[in-house]
Scaffold this motif. Structure first.
Motif, PDB file in Angstrom:
ATOM      1  N   UNK A 441       0.793  -1.222   0.000  1.00 44.12           N
ATOM      2  CA  UNK A 441       0.000   0.000   0.000  1.00 44.12           C
ATOM      3  C   UNK A 441       0.827   1.275   0.000  1.00 44.12           C
ATOM      4  N   UNK A 442       0.166   2.379   0.327  1.00 43.48           N
ATOM      5  CA  UNK A 442       0.750   3.706   0.192  1.00 43.48           C
ATOM      6  C   UNK A 442       0.774   4.442   1.526  1.00 43.48           C
ATOM      7  N   UNK A 443       1.669   5.437   1.610  1.00 40.02           N
ATOM      8  CA  UNK A 443       1.733   6.312   2.772  1.00 40.02           C
ATOM      9  C   UNK A 443       1.717   7.759   2.259  1.00 40.02           C
ATOM     10  N   UNK A 444       0.911   8.646   2.873  1.00 42.30           N
ATOM     11  CA  UNK A 444       0.795  10.017   2.363  1.00 42.30           C
ATOM     12  C   UNK A 444       2.082  10.813   2.555  1.00 42.30           C
ATOM     13  N   UNK A 445       2.366  11.704   1.598  1.00 45.68           N
ATOM     14  CA  UNK A 445       3.565  12.547   1.663  1.00 45.68           C
ATOM     15  C   UNK A 445       3.266  13.803   2.480  1.00 45.68           C
ATOM     16  N   UNK A 446       3.095  13.619   3.765  1.00 46.87           N
ATOM     17  CA  UNK A 446       2.725  14.737   4.642  1.00 46.87           C
ATOM     18  C   UNK A 446       3.651  14.889   5.831  1.00 46.87           C
ATOM     19  N   UNK A 447       4.748  14.125   5.878  1.00 42.92           N
ATOM     20  CA  UNK A 447       5.606  14.155   7.059  1.00 42.92           C
ATOM     21  C   UNK A 447       6.368  15.466   7.201  1.00 42.92           C
ATOM     22  N   UNK A 448       6.331  16.329   6.195  1.00 41.00           N
ATOM     23  CA  UNK A 448       7.027  17.623   6.258  1.00 41.00           C
ATOM     24  C   UNK A 448       6.169  18.710   6.893  1.00 41.00           C
ATOM     25  N   UNK A 449       4.895  18.416   7.108  1.00 45.14           N
ATOM     26  CA  UNK A 449       3.979  19.406   7.660  1.00 45.14           C
ATOM     27  C   UNK A 449       4.114  19.501   9.173  1.00 45.14           C
ATOM     28  N   UNK A 450       3.826  20.679   9.715  1.00 43.49           N
ATOM     29  CA  UNK A 450       3.890  20.878  11.155  1.00 43.49           C
ATOM     30  C   UNK A 450       2.672  20.314  11.862  1.00 43.49           C
ATOM     31  N   UNK A 451       2.554  20.618  13.138  1.00 40.69           N
ATOM     32  CA  UNK A 451       1.487  20.068  13.961  1.00 40.69           C
ATOM     33  C   UNK A 451       0.166  20.816  13.810  1.00 40.69           C
ATOM     34  N   UNK A 452       0.178  22.013  13.206  1.00 39.55           N
ATOM     35  CA  UNK A 452      -1.038  22.823  13.126  1.00 39.55           C
ATOM     36  C   UNK A 452      -2.115  22.194  12.240  1.00 39.55           C
ATOM     37  N   UNK A 453      -1.691  21.454  11.227  1.00 38.12           N
ATOM     38  CA  UNK A 453      -2.638  20.828  10.305  1.00 38.12           C
ATOM     39  C   UNK A 453      -3.014  19.450  10.838  1.00 38.12           C
ATOM     40  N   UNK A 454      -4.286  19.259  11.112  1.00 41.46           N
ATOM     41  CA  UNK A 454      -4.737  17.981  11.677  1.00 41.46           C
ATOM     42  C   UNK A 454      -4.577  16.858  10.661  1.00 41.46           C
ATOM     43  N   UNK A 455      -4.044  15.747  11.152  1.00 42.57           N
ATOM     44  CA  UNK A 455      -3.883  14.556  10.323  1.00 42.57           C
ATOM     45  C   UNK A 455      -4.358  13.330  11.092  1.00 42.57           C
ATOM     46  N   UNK A 456      -4.702  12.291  10.354  1.00 44.87           N
ATOM     47  CA  UNK A 456      -5.097  11.033  10.977  1.00 44.87           C
ATOM     48  C   UNK A 456      -3.849  10.319  11.472  1.00 44.87           C
ATOM     49  N   UNK A 457      -4.040   9.214  12.181  1.00 45.86           N
ATOM     50  CA  UNK A 457      -2.883   8.451  12.676  1.00 45.86           C
ATOM     51  C   UNK A 457      -2.073   7.865  11.524  1.00 45.86           C
ATOM     52  N   UNK A 458      -2.683   7.785  10.330  1.00 47.67           N
ATOM     53  CA  UNK A 458      -1.971   7.305   9.144  1.00 47.67           C
ATOM     54  C   UNK A 458      -1.229   8.430   8.427  1.00 47.67           C
ATOM     55  N   UNK A 459      -1.386   9.670   8.945  1.00 44.26           N
ATOM     56  CA  UNK A 459      -0.707  10.808   8.334  1.00 44.26           C
ATOM     57  C   UNK A 459      -1.522  11.528   7.286  1.00 44.26           C
ATOM     58  N   UNK A 460      -2.769  11.112   7.073  1.00 44.63           N
ATOM     59  CA  UNK A 460      -3.610  11.756   6.059  1.00 44.63           C
ATOM     60  C   UNK A 460      -4.162  13.080   6.587  1.00 44.63           C
ATOM     61  N   UNK A 461      -4.176  14.101   5.726  1.00 44.25           N
ATOM     62  CA  UNK A 461      -4.681  15.420   6.109  1.00 44.25           C
ATOM     63  C   UNK A 461      -6.202  15.371   6.214  1.00 44.25           C
TER      64      UNK A 461
END
Length: 509
Positions: A441-461
């Motif tokens: 499967x896939x993993x979202x490219x969101x690990x560069x974002x800070x804590x202000x943007x809410x994401x799921x435990x999988x890293x999805x925005x």
């Protein structure tokens, strides 16, 4: 007959576009590929008077080079360029004949400015949908710059050479005998590695945007088009156009098109975006987002882009297993694309990690060419569709291990085995093999974002129905979001939604 009637009819149309004569030099032996090359040349010369063929002494047998009369261009094909590489052959004929390439003038100028001798070799497989981009880019560079040459090498034909040079993934590109790079590369990415004097200074002086799109996949392209159509200042910054679509072979569920291929759709996306007044910034990766008076997006080169609104469409990437040996043996036996790299494992033993549809489809495909496939699934049951499981279990050279956890991929200079743990007993098992295909499967490219943007435990925005995130003015779309379905057509729709949401935000703020 090497070419079927439909392909031959298409070739006839392309040959009519040739603007000058071409001389093909051929080196053949007694093998079947040599016979196929000679038959292809006979068919070609019977269709146009612009192509002449002569025997020559070339470094590899079988192979042929495509030249202007009296001038070697440095373009050679070691093997027969059919399958996905047929287009590469056609483009070589057209460009060597004088047909202008369909690339931006600044790219042409950059290629012509390169000084020095660059002898490229690319190992490919004819079933690889990533390889033609690399082959065509290097061929074009050879046409435009006399200091550059390129030979396409079919790894299945030159198997001994591929193994001697430890080629275990395609495309694998060598420059002047040394490994240069692997995987899909655009012409801009190749030039960035060859021409290290690239000037990015203009990125440091960009005026603020109304909408800045981060990511160039289907969601990003859709967002940029919808924003630009509103007449507002729009920019799009991306590492490459197409995103995950570039790694997709056949697409049969894109409404209105019965069938297309990922790279073709990606090229259409970029072409469509460029029809509008969109500031396109490629080969750039975002590393920080911060909301101040305007929203700032900092790039890895240090440039900071500012915008009233931002649409995040950074997509997703292949999920790693995260075990010892995976990173160490990537492209040395660890692979992620069975279509591309499968032919390099003909007659060998491989494992597929993952029991979903993609994993089982990979196992079925690989079983047709390798000696044995071992499937490893973490859960007690496979997740793939019943019809795929039925097909899998009918194959004599497949072993399935369920309820197991991959512990380690072993090897020295390349993969020699895989170790897994039986989850019910805790027992440890080792399987000797030469290749491991990861399909989990896939993993979202969101690990560069800070804590202000809410994401799921999988890293999805997390987004709402307008594509809004938890940061005002920041929107998101596509596979990097918590959209429950990861499909191209859904990504495009979410990109349009995010752009309209951003426009509505601008009106109200």
């Amino acid at each position: 007959m090497v070419l079927d009637p439909e392909i031959k009819a298409q070739l006839q149309q392309y040959l009519a576009l040739m603007e000058g004569d071409v001389l093909i030099k051929v080196q053949t032996g007694d093998d079947q590929v040599s016979k196929d090359i000679l038959e292809l040349m006979d068919e070609l010369t019977s269709m146009t008077s612009r192509v002449k063929v002569e025997k020559a002494d070339l470094p590899r047998t079988p192979s042929f080079s495509v030249n202007r009369p009296g001038e070697d261009t440095g373009i050679a094909f070691a093997g027969i360029p059919l399958g996905h590489e047929f287009t590469s052959f056609v483009l070589a004929l057209l460009q060597v004949s004088g047909r202008a390439p369909k690339v931006e003038q600044e790219v042409i100028d950059q290629i012509k400015r390169i000084k020095g001798e660059f002898q490229f070799e690319s190992f490919i497989s004819l079933s690889c949908h990533n390889c033609p981009d690399v082959v065509q880019a290097l061929n074009l560079m050879s046409v435009l710059n006399p200091g550059i040459s390129h030979t396409m090498i079919d790894g299945a034909v030159f198997k001994d050479e591929a193994e001697r040079r430890d080629v275990m993934a395609v495309p694998s590109v060598y420059l002047n005998g040394e490994f240069f790079g692997g995987g899909r590369m655009t012409i801009e990415e190749i030039l960035a590695k060859v021409d290290t004097n690239r000037d990015d200074s203009e990125l440091f002086n960009k005026e603020p945007y109304d909408v800045l799109v981060v990511g160039g996949g289907p969601a990003g392209a859709s967002a940029a088009i919808y924003a630009a159509r509103k007449g507002i200042r729009t920019g799009i910054v991306a590492e490459r156009f197409g995103g995950q679509v570039m790694d997709t072979v056949g697409i049969e569920n894109f409404i209105s098109l019965k069938y297309t291929e990922g790279p073709k759709l990606a090229a259409s996306l970029e072409e469509h975006v460029k029809e509008y007044n969109v500031d396109v910034m490629k080969l750039q990766k975002a590393k920080r987002l911060e909301k101040k008076e305007l929203i700032e997006v900092e790039l890895e080169n240090g440039a900071v882009l500012r915008s009233k609104t931002v649409i995040l469409s950074t997509g997703a990437r292949w999920r790693n297993v995260g075990v010892p040996g995976e990173a160490e043996f990537k492209n040395k036996g660890v692979a992620y694309c069975p279509h591309c790299d499968g032919p390099l494992f003909i007659g060998k033993r491989v494992a597929v990690i993952g029991g979903g549809n993609s994993g089982i489809e990979a196992a079925i495909d690989l079983a047709g060419i390798v000696s044995h496939v071992t499937v490893l699934e973490f859960l007690p049951e496979l997740k793939a569709d019943a019809v795929l499981q039925e097909r899998l279990y009918s194959l004599p050279n497949v072993t399935v291990h369920k309820n197991v956890q991959t512990k380690e991929i072993t090897g020295t200079d390349k993969v020699n085995g895989i170790t897994y743990i039986e989850r019910d007993t805790g027992g440890e098992q080792h399987v000797e093999l030469e290749g491991v295909f990861v399909q989990i499967g896939l993993v979202p490219n969101t690990d560069w974002l800070g804590e202000d943007i809410e994401r799921t435990r999988m890293g999805e925005i997390v987004v709402n129905s307008h594509g809004s995130t938890t940061v005002p003015g920041v929107f998101a779309a596509g596979d990097c979001t918590n959209s429950p379905f990861k499909q191209i057509i859904i990504s495009m729709g979410s990109g349009a939604t995010a752009a309209l949401g951003a426009f509505d935000y601008l009106i109200r703020n």
